[in-house]
Scaffold this motif. Structure first.
Motif, PDB file in Angstrom:
ATOM      1  N   TYR A  99       4.850  11.637 -15.497  1.00  0.00           N
ATOM      2  CA  TYR A  99       5.020  10.166 -15.149  1.00  0.00           C
ATOM      3  C   TYR A  99       6.710  10.021 -14.667  1.00  0.00           C
ATOM      4  O   TYR A  99       7.566  10.337 -15.117  1.00  0.00           O
ATOM      5  N   ASP A 100       6.419   9.288 -13.652  1.00  0.00           N
ATOM      6  CA  ASP A 100       7.915   8.993 -12.476  1.00  0.00           C
ATOM      7  C   ASP A 100       7.664   7.581 -12.332  1.00  0.00           C
ATOM      8  O   ASP A 100       6.851   7.123 -11.633  1.00  0.00           O
ATOM      9  N   LYS A 101       8.444   6.886 -13.000  1.00  0.00           N
ATOM     10  CA  LYS A 101       8.623   5.520 -12.964  1.00  0.00           C
ATOM     11  C   LYS A 101       8.482   4.819 -11.502  1.00  0.00           C
ATOM     12  O   LYS A 101       8.093   3.742 -11.075  1.00  0.00           O
ATOM     13  N   HIS A 102       9.119   5.596 -10.759  1.00  0.00           N
ATOM     14  CA  HIS A 102       9.350   5.292  -9.158  1.00  0.00           C
ATOM     15  C   HIS A 102       8.179   5.183  -8.473  1.00  0.00           C
ATOM     16  O   HIS A 102       7.964   4.628  -7.535  1.00  0.00           O
ATOM     17  N   ARG A 103       6.966   5.986  -8.981  1.00  0.00           N
ATOM     18  CA  ARG A 103       5.652   6.157  -8.468  1.00  0.00           C
ATOM     19  C   ARG A 103       4.621   4.788  -8.725  1.00  0.00           C
ATOM     20  O   ARG A 103       3.814   4.784  -8.552  1.00  0.00           O
ATOM     21  N   LEU A 104       5.104   4.110  -9.956  1.00  0.00           N
ATOM     22  CA  LEU A 104       4.374   3.024 -10.459  1.00  0.00           C
ATOM     23  C   LEU A 104       3.776   2.104  -9.441  1.00  0.00           C
ATOM     24  O   LEU A 104       2.592   1.729  -9.287  1.00  0.00           O
ATOM     25  N   PRO A 105       4.584   1.554  -8.389  1.00  0.00           N
ATOM     26  CA  PRO A 105       3.992   0.614  -7.285  1.00  0.00           C
ATOM     27  C   PRO A 105       2.899   1.363  -6.589  1.00  0.00           C
ATOM     28  O   PRO A 105       2.075   0.584  -6.302  1.00  0.00           O
ATOM     29  N   SER A 106       3.052   2.693  -6.091  1.00  0.00           N
ATOM     30  CA  SER A 106       2.076   3.431  -5.391  1.00  0.00           C
ATOM     31  C   SER A 106       0.888   3.474  -6.168  1.00  0.00           C
ATOM     32  O   SER A 106      -0.193   3.200  -5.677  1.00  0.00           O
ATOM     33  N   LEU A 107       0.952   3.757  -7.530  1.00  0.00           N
ATOM     34  CA  LEU A 107      -0.307   4.036  -8.351  1.00  0.00           C
ATOM     35  C   LEU A 107      -1.107   2.676  -8.539  1.00  0.00           C
ATOM     36  O   LEU A 107      -2.169   2.485  -8.490  1.00  0.00           O
ATOM     37  N   VAL A 108      -0.130   1.602  -8.857  1.00  0.00           N
ATOM     38  CA  VAL A 108      -0.979   0.222  -8.911  1.00  0.00           C
ATOM     39  C   VAL A 108      -1.550   0.009  -7.714  1.00  0.00           C
ATOM     40  O   VAL A 108      -2.723  -0.703  -7.626  1.00  0.00           O
ATOM     41  N   GLY A 109      -0.864   0.114  -6.672  1.00  0.00           N
ATOM     42  CA  GLY A 109      -1.345  -0.226  -5.127  1.00  0.00           C
ATOM     43  C   GLY A 109      -2.821   0.653  -4.916  1.00  0.00           C
ATOM     44  O   GLY A 109      -3.731  -0.100  -4.390  1.00  0.00           O
ATOM     45  N   ILE A 110      -2.884   1.932  -5.302  1.00  0.00           N
ATOM     46  CA  ILE A 110      -4.025   2.533  -4.997  1.00  0.00           C
ATOM     47  C   ILE A 110      -5.066   2.035  -5.976  1.00  0.00           C
ATOM     48  O   ILE A 110      -6.247   1.849  -5.514  1.00  0.00           O
ATOM     49  N   LEU A 111      -4.753   1.827  -7.289  1.00  0.00           N
ATOM     50  CA  LEU A 111      -5.938   1.356  -8.129  1.00  0.00           C
ATOM     51  C   LEU A 111      -6.453  -0.158  -7.808  1.00  0.00           C
ATOM     52  O   LEU A 111      -7.563  -0.198  -7.835  1.00  0.00           O
ATOM     53  N   SER A 112      -5.212  -0.924  -7.010  1.00  0.00           N
ATOM     54  CA  SER A 112      -5.877  -2.391  -6.790  1.00  0.00           C
ATOM     55  C   SER A 112      -6.680  -2.169  -5.568  1.00  0.00           C
ATOM     56  O   SER A 112      -7.575  -3.104  -5.460  1.00  0.00           O
ATOM     57  N   ARG A 113      -6.307  -1.365  -4.614  1.00  0.00           N
ATOM     58  CA  ARG A 113      -7.013  -1.296  -3.495  1.00  0.00           C
ATOM     59  C   ARG A 113      -8.420  -0.920  -3.954  1.00  0.00           C
ATOM     60  O   ARG A 113      -9.503  -1.262  -3.315  1.00  0.00           O
ATOM     61  N   THR A 114      -8.562   0.144  -4.742  1.00  0.00           N
ATOM     62  CA  THR A 114      -9.777   0.770  -5.038  1.00  0.00           C
ATOM     63  C   THR A 114     -10.702  -0.280  -5.855  1.00  0.00           C
ATOM     64  O   THR A 114     -11.886  -0.535  -5.474  1.00  0.00           O
ATOM     65  N   ALA A 115     -10.017  -0.848  -6.664  1.00  0.00           N
ATOM     66  CA  ALA A 115     -10.794  -1.943  -7.496  1.00  0.00           C
ATOM     67  C   ALA A 115     -11.382  -3.156  -6.544  1.00  0.00           C
ATOM     68  O   ALA A 115     -12.391  -3.570  -6.766  1.00  0.00           O
ATOM     69  N   GLY A 116     -10.292  -3.480  -5.687  1.00  0.00           N
ATOM     70  CA  GLY A 116     -10.887  -4.578  -4.616  1.00  0.00           C
ATOM     71  C   GLY A 116     -12.139  -3.953  -3.752  1.00  0.00           C
ATOM     72  O   GLY A 116     -12.971  -4.616  -3.443  1.00  0.00           O
TER      73      GLY A 116
END
Length: 53
Positions: free
Chosen positions: A28-45
Motif C-alpha cells: 500500500y502506498d498512500k500516495h496512490r489512494l486518490p488514483s485507486l478511489v478514482g478508478i473504483l469510482s469511475r468503474t462504479a459509475g
C-alpha cells in the motif's frame, strides 16, 4: 491488509453492491489512494449507468 471500496448505487441512491481492491499493507502506498478511489469510482459509475438502462 488494506482495502479501499466504493458503493454501486441504484438510480434511487440505494447501495446495491460494492467494488473494492485489497492488497497486503506492505504494497500500500498512500500516495496512490486518490488514483485507486478514482478508478473504483469511475468503474462504479459505469456499472450504475448500465443498471439505469
Amino acid at each position: 491488509m488494506v482495502a479501499v471500496g466504493v458503493p454501486v448505487r441504484a438510480p434511487d441512491g440505494t447501495a446495491l453492491a460494492g467494488l473494492s481492491v485489497s492488497m497486503p499493507s506492505g504494497r500500500y502506498d498512500k500516495h496512490r489512494l486518490p488514483s485507486l478511489v478514482g478508478i473504483l469510482s469511475r468503474t462504479a459509475g459505469a456499472v450504475e449507468a448500465d443498471l439505469a438502462r
